[in-house]
Write a protein that holds these residues in place. Structure first.
Motif, PDB file in Angstrom:
ATOM      1  N   PRO A   1       0.838  -1.199   0.000  1.00  0.00           N
ATOM      2  CA  PRO A   1       0.000   0.000   0.000  1.00  0.00           C
ATOM      3  C   PRO A   1       0.873   1.248   0.000  1.00  0.00           C
ATOM      4  O   PRO A   1       1.748   1.404   0.856  1.00  0.00           O
ATOM      5  CB  PRO A   1      -0.796  -0.130   1.305  1.00  0.00           C
ATOM      6  CG  PRO A   1       0.101  -0.928   2.207  1.00  0.00           C
ATOM      7  CD  PRO A   1       0.992  -1.779   1.343  1.00  0.00           C
ATOM      8  N   ALA A   2       0.643   2.127  -0.958  1.00  0.00           N
ATOM      9  CA  ALA A   2       1.522   3.310  -1.086  1.00  0.00           C
ATOM     10  C   ALA A   2       0.706   4.527  -1.498  1.00  0.00           C
ATOM     11  O   ALA A   2       0.591   4.845  -2.683  1.00  0.00           O
ATOM     12  CB  ALA A   2       2.623   3.036  -2.115  1.00  0.00           C
TER      13      ALA A   2
ATOM     14  N   PRO B   1      -9.591   4.226  -3.730  1.00  0.00           N
ATOM     15  CA  PRO B   1     -10.468   5.383  -3.507  1.00  0.00           C
ATOM     16  C   PRO B   1      -9.856   6.375  -2.529  1.00  0.00           C
ATOM     17  O   PRO B   1      -9.123   5.996  -1.618  1.00  0.00           O
ATOM     18  CB  PRO B   1     -11.742   4.746  -2.916  1.00  0.00           C
ATOM     19  CG  PRO B   1     -11.684   3.311  -3.305  1.00  0.00           C
ATOM     20  CD  PRO B   1     -10.239   2.953  -3.368  1.00  0.00           C
ATOM     21  N   LYS B   2     -10.168   7.650  -2.734  1.00  0.00           N
ATOM     22  CA  LYS B   2      -9.616   8.704  -1.887  1.00  0.00           C
ATOM     23  C   LYS B   2      -9.960   8.485  -0.408  1.00  0.00           C
ATOM     24  O   LYS B   2      -9.163   8.811   0.485  1.00  0.00           O
ATOM     25  CB  LYS B   2     -10.130  10.072  -2.336  1.00  0.00           C
ATOM     26  CG  LYS B   2      -9.617  10.529  -3.694  1.00  0.00           C
ATOM     27  CD  LYS B   2      -8.136  10.855  -3.636  1.00  0.00           C
ATOM     28  CE  LYS B   2      -7.650  11.414  -4.982  1.00  0.00           C
ATOM     29  NZ  LYS B   2      -6.180  11.669  -4.976  1.00  0.00           N
ATOM     30  N   GLU B   3     -11.143   7.941  -0.143  1.00  0.00           N
ATOM     31  CA  GLU B   3     -11.550   7.748   1.251  1.00  0.00           C
ATOM     32  C   GLU B   3     -10.708   6.687   1.964  1.00  0.00           C
ATOM     33  O   GLU B   3     -10.740   6.587   3.196  1.00  0.00           O
ATOM     34  CB  GLU B   3     -13.039   7.392   1.341  1.00  0.00           C
ATOM     35  CG  GLU B   3     -13.447   6.126   0.619  1.00  0.00           C
ATOM     36  CD  GLU B   3     -13.926   6.399  -0.797  1.00  0.00           C
ATOM     37  OE1 GLU B   3     -14.678   5.558  -1.314  1.00  0.00           O
ATOM     38  OE2 GLU B   3     -13.558   7.441  -1.357  1.00  0.00           O
ATOM     39  N   LEU B   4      -9.962   5.902   1.192  1.00  0.00           N
ATOM     40  CA  LEU B   4      -9.069   4.903   1.782  1.00  0.00           C
ATOM     41  C   LEU B   4      -7.616   5.366   1.775  1.00  0.00           C
ATOM     42  O   LEU B   4      -6.705   4.564   1.991  1.00  0.00           O
ATOM     43  CB  LEU B   4      -9.183   3.570   1.029  1.00  0.00           C
ATOM     44  CG  LEU B   4     -10.525   2.846   1.108  1.00  0.00           C
ATOM     45  CD1 LEU B   4     -10.479   1.553   0.303  1.00  0.00           C
ATOM     46  CD2 LEU B   4     -10.911   2.555   2.558  1.00  0.00           C
ATOM     47  N   ALA B   5      -7.406   6.647   1.517  1.00  0.00           N
ATOM     48  CA  ALA B   5      -6.034   7.177   1.436  1.00  0.00           C
ATOM     49  C   ALA B   5      -5.852   8.426   2.288  1.00  0.00           C
ATOM     50  O   ALA B   5      -5.034   9.286   1.978  1.00  0.00           O
ATOM     51  CB  ALA B   5      -5.683   7.471  -0.022  1.00  0.00           C
ATOM     52  N   LYS B   6      -6.601   8.523   3.364  1.00  0.00           N
ATOM     53  CA  LYS B   6      -6.477   9.662   4.262  1.00  0.00           C
ATOM     54  C   LYS B   6      -5.417   9.373   5.322  1.00  0.00           C
ATOM     55  O   LYS B   6      -4.973   8.238   5.477  1.00  0.00           O
ATOM     56  CB  LYS B   6      -7.826   9.961   4.927  1.00  0.00           C
ATOM     57  CG  LYS B   6      -8.927  10.323   3.940  1.00  0.00           C
ATOM     58  CD  LYS B   6     -10.253  10.534   4.649  1.00  0.00           C
ATOM     59  CE  LYS B   6     -11.370  10.874   3.667  1.00  0.00           C
ATOM     60  NZ  LYS B   6     -12.672  11.034   4.348  1.00  0.00           N
ATOM     61  N   ASP B   7      -5.028  10.409   6.061  1.00  0.00           N
ATOM     62  CA  ASP B   7      -4.014  10.243   7.107  1.00  0.00           C
ATOM     63  C   ASP B   7      -4.442   9.230   8.166  1.00  0.00           C
ATOM     64  O   ASP B   7      -3.609   8.528   8.742  1.00  0.00           O
ATOM     65  CB  ASP B   7      -3.718  11.585   7.783  1.00  0.00           C
ATOM     66  CG  ASP B   7      -2.927  12.522   6.877  1.00  0.00           C
ATOM     67  OD1 ASP B   7      -2.243  12.021   5.964  1.00  0.00           O
ATOM     68  OD2 ASP B   7      -3.000  13.745   7.076  1.00  0.00           O
ATOM     69  N   ASN B   8      -5.762   9.178   8.428  1.00  0.00           N
ATOM     70  CA  ASN B   8      -6.258   8.278   9.473  1.00  0.00           C
ATOM     71  C   ASN B   8      -6.879   6.999   8.921  1.00  0.00           C
ATOM     72  O   ASN B   8      -7.559   6.270   9.644  1.00  0.00           O
ATOM     73  CB  ASN B   8      -7.267   9.015  10.359  1.00  0.00           C
ATOM     74  CG  ASN B   8      -8.472   9.519   9.564  1.00  0.00           C
ATOM     75  OD1 ASN B   8      -8.505   9.431   8.338  1.00  0.00           O
ATOM     76  ND2 ASN B   8      -9.463  10.057  10.255  1.00  0.00           N
ATOM     77  N   SER B   9      -6.664   6.730   7.647  1.00  0.00           N
ATOM     78  CA  SER B   9      -7.223   5.510   7.045  1.00  0.00           C
ATOM     79  C   SER B   9      -6.526   4.277   7.612  1.00  0.00           C
ATOM     80  O   SER B   9      -5.296   4.251   7.733  1.00  0.00           O
ATOM     81  CB  SER B   9      -7.055   5.527   5.529  1.00  0.00           C
ATOM     82  OG  SER B   9      -7.821   6.557   4.942  1.00  0.00           O
TER      83      SER B   9
ATOM     84  N   THR C   1      -5.421   0.207   7.576  1.00  0.00           N
ATOM     85  CA  THR C   1      -4.862  -0.641   6.524  1.00  0.00           C
ATOM     86  C   THR C   1      -5.822  -1.739   6.085  1.00  0.00           C
ATOM     87  O   THR C   1      -5.905  -2.064   4.891  1.00  0.00           O
ATOM     88  CB  THR C   1      -3.546  -1.289   7.012  1.00  0.00           C
ATOM     89  OG1 THR C   1      -2.638  -0.252   7.395  1.00  0.00           O
ATOM     90  CG2 THR C   1      -2.908  -2.129   5.923  1.00  0.00           C
ATOM     91  N   GLU C   2      -6.555  -2.313   7.025  1.00  0.00           N
ATOM     92  CA  GLU C   2      -7.397  -3.460   6.688  1.00  0.00           C
ATOM     93  C   GLU C   2      -8.411  -3.178   5.572  1.00  0.00           C
ATOM     94  O   GLU C   2      -8.546  -3.990   4.646  1.00  0.00           O
ATOM     95  CB  GLU C   2      -8.122  -3.996   7.934  1.00  0.00           C
ATOM     96  CG  GLU C   2      -7.221  -4.725   8.903  1.00  0.00           C
ATOM     97  CD  GLU C   2      -6.627  -3.812   9.952  1.00  0.00           C
ATOM     98  OE1 GLU C   2      -6.623  -2.574   9.732  1.00  0.00           O
ATOM     99  OE2 GLU C   2      -6.149  -4.325  10.989  1.00  0.00           O
TER     100      GLU C   2
ATOM    101  N   LEU D   1     -10.558 -12.214   4.927  1.00  0.00           N
ATOM    102  CA  LEU D   1     -11.804 -11.692   4.357  1.00  0.00           C
ATOM    103  C   LEU D   1     -12.991 -11.910   5.293  1.00  0.00           C
ATOM    104  O   LEU D   1     -13.963 -11.157   5.258  1.00  0.00           O
ATOM    105  CB  LEU D   1     -12.068 -12.346   2.999  1.00  0.00           C
ATOM    106  CG  LEU D   1     -11.156 -11.863   1.858  1.00  0.00           C
ATOM    107  CD1 LEU D   1     -11.382 -12.692   0.608  1.00  0.00           C
ATOM    108  CD2 LEU D   1     -11.389 -10.381   1.575  1.00  0.00           C
ATOM    109  N   LYS D   2     -12.893 -12.924   6.121  1.00  0.00           N
ATOM    110  CA  LYS D   2     -13.962 -13.184   7.098  1.00  0.00           C
ATOM    111  C   LYS D   2     -13.873 -12.212   8.276  1.00  0.00           C
ATOM    112  O   LYS D   2     -14.877 -11.638   8.702  1.00  0.00           O
ATOM    113  CB  LYS D   2     -13.877 -14.618   7.596  1.00  0.00           C
ATOM    114  CG  LYS D   2     -14.949 -14.984   8.618  1.00  0.00           C
ATOM    115  CD  LYS D   2     -14.797 -16.434   9.071  1.00  0.00           C
ATOM    116  CE  LYS D   2     -15.857 -16.792  10.115  1.00  0.00           C
ATOM    117  NZ  LYS D   2     -15.709 -18.203  10.561  1.00  0.00           N
TER     118      LYS D   2
END
Length: 216
Positions: free
Chosen positions: A8-9, A71-79, A81-82, A186-187
């Motif tokens: 993830p980068a 998506p941008k919502e998964l790339a915020k400072d507080n996002s 990892t899961e 995934l579960k």
């Protein structure tokens, strides 16, 4: 057995501007993780997930690497990892037996570390693995301040004065390697399970690049 390494980068970073693409000893920081994954005898595919077009283009031009727009919502400072990993797994055509998370901020993690960790997991009764290193200051020796302003031991008032040798050995995750059976991840959508084992790494190899002094 199919094994997917996810790197993830995201493009943003507070400590170091465009950290994942910054020069680290002659090549972009992210390339160290790509190289380590490419040489692994267990990893089947490598996926770079990012919100940043430059990073995605770089990954696209790297032999054997799959790129995925995040998506941008998964790339915020507080996002967390899961959710990033869940998004990646649900947006790739193939199915995998194991997922290996390799964060680009751990450039000193080697192919040997990845393969030894994977071997340890598949030869155990574990469902997941987290790489760790020793903690220099034992947490049981810490204090907290109670509502009256008085110091109290985190666990009790005796442990802060115990010899370190009498306290249980403790570790902290170093962020270098996370491995888990894909179906279980995934579960649960968590990297830690009730059957998580550890792979210990030295303090030196556990470098986690966060600020400029780490990079230096």
């Amino acid at each position: 057995m199919r094994v997917l390494a996810i790197i993830p980068a995201r493009g943003g970073s507070k400590g170091i501007r465009r950290k994942n693409m910054v020069n680290f000893n002659g090549k972009p920081l992210i390339q160290w993780s790509i190289d380590a994954a490419n040489k692994s005898k267990y990893i089947t595919d490598i996926l770079v997930t990012s919100d940043d077009d430059e990073i995605l283009e770089y990954a696209r031009k790297t032999n054997g690497v799959i790129d995925l727009k995040r998506p941008k919502e998964l790339a915020k400072d507080n996002s967390r990892t899961e959710p990033v990993l869940v998004h990646a797994l649900k947006n790739i055509d193939k199915e995998y037996d194991y997922l290996i998370l390799l964060q680009p901020t751990s450039p000193l993690r080697t192919t040997e570390d990845i393969d030894l960790a994977f071997q340890k997991l598949i030869n155990s009764e574990g469902a997941s693995l987290i790489s760790v290193c020793n903690i220099e200051v034992h947490p049981y020796k810490s204090f907290k301040v109670d509502k009256n302003g008085f110091l109290q031991g985190i666990i009790n008032n005796e442990f802060p004065f115990y010899p370190r040798q009498k306290l249980p050995k403790v570790y902290k995750p170093n962020g270098a390697i996370y491995i888990i059976e894909t179906a279980i991840f995934l579960k649960l959508e968590k990297l830690h399970t009730q059957r998580t084992i550890h792979y210990e790494m030295s303090k030196e190899k556990s470098l986690d690049v966060d600020v400029l002094t780490d990079l230096i």
